[in-house]
Design an enzyme around this catalytic site. Sequence first.
Site, PDB file in Angstrom:
ATOM      1  N   SER A 197       0.824  -1.215   0.000  1.00 52.54           N
ATOM      2  CA  SER A 197       0.000   0.000   0.000  1.00 52.54           C
ATOM      3  C   SER A 197       0.858   1.265   0.000  1.00 52.54           C
ATOM      4  O   SER A 197       2.008   1.264   0.443  1.00 52.54           O
ATOM      5  CB  SER A 197      -0.902   0.019   1.227  1.00 52.54           C
ATOM      6  OG  SER A 197      -1.708  -1.136   1.276  1.00 52.54           O
TER       7      SER A 197
HETATM    8  N1  SAH Z   1      -0.742  -4.951   4.063  1.00 48.02           N
HETATM    9  C1  SAH Z   1      -0.103  -5.233   2.799  1.00 48.02           C
HETATM   10  C2  SAH Z   1      -1.004  -4.895   1.637  1.00 48.02           C
HETATM   11  C3  SAH Z   1      -1.123  -6.062   0.750  1.00 48.02           C
HETATM   12  S1  SAH Z   1      -2.351  -6.005  -0.495  1.00 48.02           S
HETATM   13  C4  SAH Z   1       1.245  -4.566   2.712  1.00 48.02           C
HETATM   14  O1  SAH Z   1       1.580  -3.754   3.576  1.00 48.02           O
HETATM   15  O2  SAH Z   1       2.012  -4.873   1.795  1.00 48.02           O
HETATM   16  C5  SAH Z   1      -3.603  -7.049   0.220  1.00 48.02           C
HETATM   17  C6  SAH Z   1      -3.230  -8.485   0.487  1.00 48.02           C
HETATM   18  O3  SAH Z   1      -4.423  -9.124   0.913  1.00 48.02           O
HETATM   19  C7  SAH Z   1      -2.743  -9.284  -0.717  1.00 48.02           C
HETATM   20  O4  SAH Z   1      -1.495  -9.826  -0.439  1.00 48.02           O
HETATM   21  C8  SAH Z   1      -3.796 -10.388  -0.880  1.00 48.02           C
HETATM   22  O5  SAH Z   1      -3.279 -11.622  -1.316  1.00 48.02           O
HETATM   23  C9  SAH Z   1      -4.357 -10.482   0.521  1.00 48.02           C
HETATM   24  N2  SAH Z   1      -5.673 -11.081   0.649  1.00 48.02           N
HETATM   25  C10 SAH Z   1      -6.773 -10.918  -0.135  1.00 48.02           C
HETATM   26  N3  SAH Z   1      -7.799 -11.637   0.342  1.00 48.02           N
HETATM   27  C11 SAH Z   1      -7.337 -12.274   1.472  1.00 48.02           C
HETATM   28  C12 SAH Z   1      -7.929 -13.172   2.424  1.00 48.02           C
HETATM   29  N4  SAH Z   1      -9.197 -13.591   2.334  1.00 48.02           N
HETATM   30  N5  SAH Z   1      -7.158 -13.612   3.442  1.00 48.02           N
HETATM   31  C13 SAH Z   1      -5.865 -13.215   3.564  1.00 48.02           C
HETATM   32  N6  SAH Z   1      -5.258 -12.386   2.694  1.00 48.02           N
HETATM   33  C14 SAH Z   1      -5.986 -11.920   1.662  1.00 48.02           C
END
Ligand code: SAH
Length: 214
Positions: free
Chosen positions: A62
């Site tokens: 993000s």
């Molecule tokens: N907090 C992260 C942002 C990652 S983007 C950072 O700082 O880099 C969001 C993430 O959510 C992705 O990696 C995606 O694979 C994950 N995601 C989506 N649906 C999910 C679920 N049901 N359970 C766990 N992770 C999930």
Amino acid sequence: MPEMSAKRKEMVDRQLVARGIRDPEVLRAMAEVPRDAFVPRHLRHMAYTDSPLPIGEEQTISQPYIVALMTEAMEVSGDDRVLEIGTGSGYAAAVLSRIAAEVYTVERHGSLARSARQKFEELGYDNVHVRHGDGTMGWAEYAPYDAIVVTAGGPQVPEPLLEQLATGGCLVIPVGPSQYSQELVRIRRTSEADYHRENLGAVRFVPLVGSEGW
Ligand code: SAH
């Protein structure tokens, strides 16, 4: 690296303070955590730019401002146990780990969960616990959580997350009817049975995929 730490300081001033992030703990944590360690090697020179960046598996780390905004909205304090859904690169969990006592984070992509776990080890962030699985079900084993954050956008607020939130705690989650635009929502559990919901503004996250997601 001194050059990276100067860029990080500039990120905090120009992207966070200038846009109204005030919580000193959030600003301190974001000045400390090396975002450059959480972006792919070939994008390291862009680690402190004002934008999300690709991390593989069609996912993104993000934008720093969004991480700060969500972390501030969670109202975390030093002895809290917090849950993050969507570990991704691990960056937001790392920031949380500098403020809270224990961080539990769930990621549905095994490769991302593994590489995040390795980064926490390298940095010595030993209060972060990573689980590979569907985060829309939460992580019941360590519930209740003093704060919960979801870093992917879902069609509704997953019921298990409401159940696993401690009374007095906040859940921060992007929710929206389409997979590519959401409203950032904060839900405070005011008693065993009562929740108070407020909107914090429009955001755009990758989809929350799972049994209570898309
Ligand atoms: N907090 C992260 C942002 C990652 S983007 C950072 O700082 O880099 C969001 C993430 O959510 C992705 O990696 C995606 O694979 C994950 N995601 C989506 N649906 C999910 C679920 N049901 N359970 C766990 N992770 C999930």
